[in-house]
Write a protein that holds these residues in place. Structure first.
Motif, PDB file in Angstrom:
ATOM      1  N   LEU A  85     -29.460 -60.460  28.988  1.00 20.88           N
ATOM      2  CA  LEU A  85     -30.277 -61.238  28.059  1.00 20.88           C
ATOM      3  C   LEU A  85     -30.139 -62.737  28.323  1.00 20.88           C
ATOM      4  O   LEU A  85     -31.124 -63.486  28.243  1.00 20.88           O
ATOM      5  N   ALA A  86     -28.933 -63.194  28.623  1.00 23.50           N
ATOM      6  CA  ALA A  86     -28.753 -64.615  28.897  1.00 23.50           C
ATOM      7  C   ALA A  86     -29.468 -65.018  30.184  1.00 23.50           C
ATOM      8  O   ALA A  86     -30.006 -66.124  30.292  1.00 23.50           O
ATOM      9  N   HIS A  87     -29.494 -64.128  31.148  1.00 21.89           N
ATOM     10  CA  HIS A  87     -30.247 -64.394  32.375  1.00 21.89           C
ATOM     11  C   HIS A  87     -31.736 -64.528  32.068  1.00 21.89           C
ATOM     12  O   HIS A  87     -32.430 -65.385  32.647  1.00 21.89           O
ATOM     13  N   PHE A 178     -28.290 -73.360  26.874  1.00 22.25           N
ATOM     14  CA  PHE A 178     -28.351 -73.370  28.331  1.00 22.25           C
ATOM     15  C   PHE A 178     -27.023 -73.821  28.936  1.00 22.25           C
ATOM     16  O   PHE A 178     -26.569 -73.273  29.952  1.00 22.25           O
ATOM     17  N   GLY A 179     -26.387 -74.793  28.304  1.00 17.54           N
ATOM     18  CA  GLY A 179     -25.075 -75.218  28.766  1.00 17.54           C
ATOM     19  C   GLY A 179     -24.037 -74.127  28.618  1.00 17.54           C
ATOM     20  O   GLY A 179     -23.165 -73.953  29.484  1.00 17.54           O
ATOM     21  N   ILE A 184     -20.674 -69.160  31.499  1.00 15.33           N
ATOM     22  CA  ILE A 184     -20.200 -67.770  31.437  1.00 15.33           C
ATOM     23  C   ILE A 184     -20.362 -67.079  32.793  1.00 15.33           C
ATOM     24  O   ILE A 184     -21.117 -67.525  33.653  1.00 15.33           O
ATOM     25  N   LYS A 185     -19.639 -65.985  32.956  1.00 11.16           N
ATOM     26  CA  LYS A 185     -19.706 -65.175  34.173  1.00 11.16           C
ATOM     27  C   LYS A 185     -20.278 -63.804  33.843  1.00 11.16           C
ATOM     28  O   LYS A 185     -20.226 -63.369  32.685  1.00 11.16           O
ATOM     29  N   SER A 204     -16.475 -73.804  22.105  1.00 13.97           N
ATOM     30  CA  SER A 204     -16.645 -75.239  22.405  1.00 13.97           C
ATOM     31  C   SER A 204     -16.722 -76.078  21.137  1.00 13.97           C
ATOM     32  O   SER A 204     -16.899 -77.293  21.204  1.00 13.97           O
ATOM     33  N   GLY A 205     -16.606 -75.417  19.974  1.00 15.13           N
ATOM     34  CA  GLY A 205     -16.578 -76.135  18.714  1.00 15.13           C
ATOM     35  C   GLY A 205     -17.884 -76.184  17.961  1.00 15.13           C
ATOM     36  O   GLY A 205     -17.963 -76.772  16.876  1.00 15.13           O
ATOM     37  N   GLU A 206     -18.923 -75.549  18.497  1.00 18.41           N
ATOM     38  CA  GLU A 206     -20.202 -75.525  17.793  1.00 18.41           C
ATOM     39  C   GLU A 206     -20.172 -74.455  16.698  1.00 18.41           C
ATOM     40  O   GLU A 206     -19.583 -73.376  16.860  1.00 18.41           O
TER      41      GLU A 206
END
Length: 352
Positions: A85-87, A178-179, A184-185, A204-206
């Motif tokens: 899904l991220a792809h 996107f960042g 991720i791998k 990342s703190g979000e």
């Protein structure tokens, strides 16, 4: 704001039905699934919609066209491989640009209107996900909360967890996703997982917000869930009839959507049902919660909580239930008291 519908999945759990039909256009209540999703999205006011496509993309494009049926504009985006899904989100980066966006998995149906969910998302600026309470967390991706009620982590099909908040396939993202995806791998199954990207945002703190839905949700990835979705959509469909013929011995009870050119004789139709155009039904009982496709021929059958696609021929089947029958299949029976569950692919010939 834009929307991104993911419609490239192959639907392996729906085989043999998805050997020839893309699962996201599988007809529910005689309407392609994606058309229900388009209605849900465009009710929020979103009009720029990207659709991720893969194999059988022509079926997706034929079902949705250019989006003008909903006063929207559709952009089709190819995902060259089922890499997660991220792809798929990365494939759509050119379309999405710097816009916040709704991401909607193309095999999901939801009762709840999305307007409030998206209003809260745009007001807060935080990425957000939709959740539902599930009875068996080990079958779902789960959101775990901290003592203050904020999401602390996402876990995939946990064996042990204190949370019952399952992740459904509806998300709202800002460009920061996107960042996160870039960091991720691929997972053990070789895919870039959207849950890993969301977890990266958290680490990342979000803050990632959420809404727990109050109505029903269906992931139509299995025969059982397709039939449940069909029943739900039939129950809320508006009464509608084309010009059809029925004899004096035919009785119609409850809500029935009957297509033009149908011929009904010596039969009982028990709503909610949907019957496609030019279907002939004789000496049969149809319904409730049943969809019969267009150009079907049904004789001497009793069919309930089932769904047939177009061009199907059924005869002498006395107790058909929880069945899904693909295009142009032929099924014959003959055992008067036998209760039958049938799953037939396109063009199959079966003696039940």
């Amino acid at each position: 704001m834009k929307a991104l519908i993911l419609a490239g999945g192959r639907g392996t759990r729906l085989k043999p039905l998805t050997d020839t039909i893309q699962k996201q256009v599988f007809p529910i209540a005689n309407k392609p699934l994606l058309r229900f999703i388009m209605e849900t999205i465009t009710r929020t006011g979103i009009s720029e919609i990207g659709v991720i496509v893969g194999p059988k993309k022509e079926q997706i494009m034929a079902a949705l066209g250019d989006g003008s049926d909903w006063n929207a504009k559709i952009t089709y985006i190819e995902q060259d491989a089922p890499a997660g899904l991220a792809h798929a989100v990365l494939c759509a980066k050119g379309f999405l640009g710097e816009s916040p966006f709704l991401m909607y998995l193309g095999d999901n149906l939801i009762e709840e209107d999305l307007t409030d969910f998206l209003f809260d998302f745009l007001e807060s600026g935080n990425c957000s996900i939709m959740l539902t309470r599930v009875s068996d967390p080990s079958r779902f991706g789960i959101a775990e909360l901290d003592p203050a009620g904020a999401i602390k982590r996402l876990v995939e099909k946990p064996k042990q967890t204190d949370s019952n908040l399952g992740i459904i396939g509806i998300y709202a993202f800002n460009p920061s996703v996107f960042g996160a995806i870039a960091k991720i791998k691929p997972s053990a199954r070789g895919e870039l997982e959207i849950t890993d990207a969301i977890q990266e945002l958290l680490e990342s703190g979000e803050r990632v917000d959420y809404r727990v839905i109050s109505g029903w949700w269906k992931d139509t990835g299995s025969i059982e869930s397709v039939l449940d979705a069909n029943a739900l959509m039939l129950a809320q469909a508006e009464q509608g009839e084309g010009k059809f013929e029925k004899d004096d011995k035919t009785v119609i009870k409850g809500k029935a959507c009957i297509g033009k050119g149908c011929r009904l004789s010596n039969s009982v139709i028990i709503g909610p049902v949907s019957i496609g155009e030019n279907t002939v039904i004789t000496d049969s009982i149809i319904g409730p919660y049943t969809t019969i496709g267009a150009n079907n021929k049904v004789k001497g059958c009793s069919i309930t909580y089932s769904l047939t696609l177009d061009g199907v021929s059924l005869s002498d089947l006395r107790e058909v239930y929880e069945s899904v029958i693909g295009k142009y299949a032929t099924v014959t029976g003959g055992q008067p008291s036998k209760r039958t569950v049938i799953v037939a692919g396109e063009g199959e010939k079966i003696s039940a």
